[in-house]
Design an enzyme around this catalytic site. Structure first.
Site, mmCIF file in Angstrom:
data_model
loop_
_atom_site.group_PDB
_atom_site.id
_atom_site.type_symbol
_atom_site.label_atom_id
_atom_site.label_comp_id
_atom_site.label_asym_id
_atom_site.label_seq_id
_atom_site.Cartn_x
_atom_site.Cartn_y
_atom_site.Cartn_z
ATOM 1 N N ASN A 179 -5.204 11.497 11.554
ATOM 2 C CA ASN A 179 -4.748 11.724 12.926
ATOM 3 C C ASN A 179 -5.781 12.589 13.625
ATOM 4 O OD1 ASN A 179 -2.207 10.310 12.819
ATOM 5 N ND2 ASN A 179 -1.518 11.919 11.448
ATOM 6 N N HIS A 184 4.318 6.860 3.256
ATOM 7 C CA HIS A 184 5.349 5.882 2.927
ATOM 8 C C HIS A 184 4.852 4.882 1.902
ATOM 9 C CE1 HIS A 184 3.073 4.061 6.356
ATOM 10 N NE2 HIS A 184 3.119 2.997 5.580
ATOM 11 N N HIS A 195 0.823 -1.205 0.000
ATOM 12 C CA HIS A 195 0.000 0.000 0.000
ATOM 13 C C HIS A 195 0.856 1.253 0.000
ATOM 14 C CE1 HIS A 195 0.576 -0.633 4.445
ATOM 15 N NE2 HIS A 195 0.749 0.682 4.412
ATOM 16 N N ARG A 226 -1.758 11.036 4.467
ATOM 17 C CA ARG A 226 -2.473 11.603 5.606
ATOM 18 C C ARG A 226 -3.600 12.483 5.082
ATOM 19 N NH1 ARG A 226 2.828 11.307 7.109
ATOM 20 N NH2 ARG A 226 3.169 10.170 9.044
ATOM 21 N N GLU A 285 -3.806 3.625 1.760
ATOM 22 C CA GLU A 285 -4.102 3.776 3.188
ATOM 23 C C GLU A 285 -4.290 5.259 3.491
ATOM 24 O OE1 GLU A 285 -1.426 3.936 7.155
ATOM 25 O OE2 GLU A 285 -1.194 2.089 5.994
ATOM 26 N N GLU A 333 8.228 1.267 4.257
ATOM 27 C CA GLU A 333 7.898 0.326 5.330
ATOM 28 C C GLU A 333 8.081 -1.085 4.802
ATOM 29 O OE1 GLU A 333 4.190 -0.467 8.389
ATOM 30 O OE2 GLU A 333 3.756 0.344 6.397
#
Length: 139
Positions: free
Chosen positions: A59, A73, A5, A9, A55, A116
Site C-alpha cells: 500500500n 486472506h 494464493h 502486506r 501475493e 476470498e
C-alpha cells in the site's frame, strides 16, 4: 475448488523481494499497480509450482501493520460464485462482501481469517440478490 494464493502486506517492496526471491528462491510471476487504489500487487511462486502464488500487497500510503494486520486472506477459485455463496449462506456462513460483480466475494472463517472467493474464468452477469446486497462486517 482450486487454491489460488495467499496475500501478505509488505512495508518495503525491495526488502520483501530480496527476502522472498533472493533468499527464499521464489520467482516473480506478475505485477499489477493501481494508481486509483494506491497499491501494488506482486505475485510470487516457487519454480515449478507457479499456480500456487504468494501475493505481496504494498500500500503506497504508509501504515503500521501489527502481526495480525500484515496477513491478508486466503483465495480460492470456484466454478460458480453465486451457487457457492448461496450454499455457504444456507449453511450459516455470513457473506461479508457479496459477489455483486459476479467475480469476487469474501467470507470469514470461525477464527476470522478472510477468505476470498473468485469466479473461475470470466465474471458472471450481475444477479440478484447479490447485486444489491451490502457488505457485512469486515473482510
Amino acid at each position: 475448488m482450486k487454491y489460488l494464493h495467499t496475500m501478505v502486506r509488505v512495508a518495503d517492496v525491495d526488502k520483501s523481494l530480496d527476502f522472498y526471491c533472493n533468499k527464499l528462491g521464489l520467482k516473480e510471476t506478475r505485477r499489477m499497480e493501481s494508481e486509483q487504489g494506491r497499491f501494488t500487487l506482486i505475485y510470487l511462486a516457487a519454480p515449478g509450482d507457479e499456480e500456487a502464488e504468494l501475493e505481496l500487497t504494498y500500500n503506497w500510503d504508509p501504515e503500521a501493520y501489527g502481526e495480525g494486520r500484515n496477513f491478508g486472506h486466503l483465495a480460492y477459485e470456484v466454478d460458480d460464485i453465486y451457487e457457492t455463496c448461496d450454499r455457504l449462506m444456507k449453511a450459516g456462513v455470513t457473506i461479508n462482501r457479496p459477489p455483486r460483480d459476479g467475480w469476487m466475494a469474501f467470507i470469514r472463517s470461525p477464527d476470522n481469517i478472510s477468505i476470498e472467493l473468485l469466479q473461475k474464468g470470466k465474471r458472471l452477469p450481475e444477479q440478484e440478490p447479490w447485486a444489491s446486497m451490502p457488505n457485512t462486517g469486515k473482510w
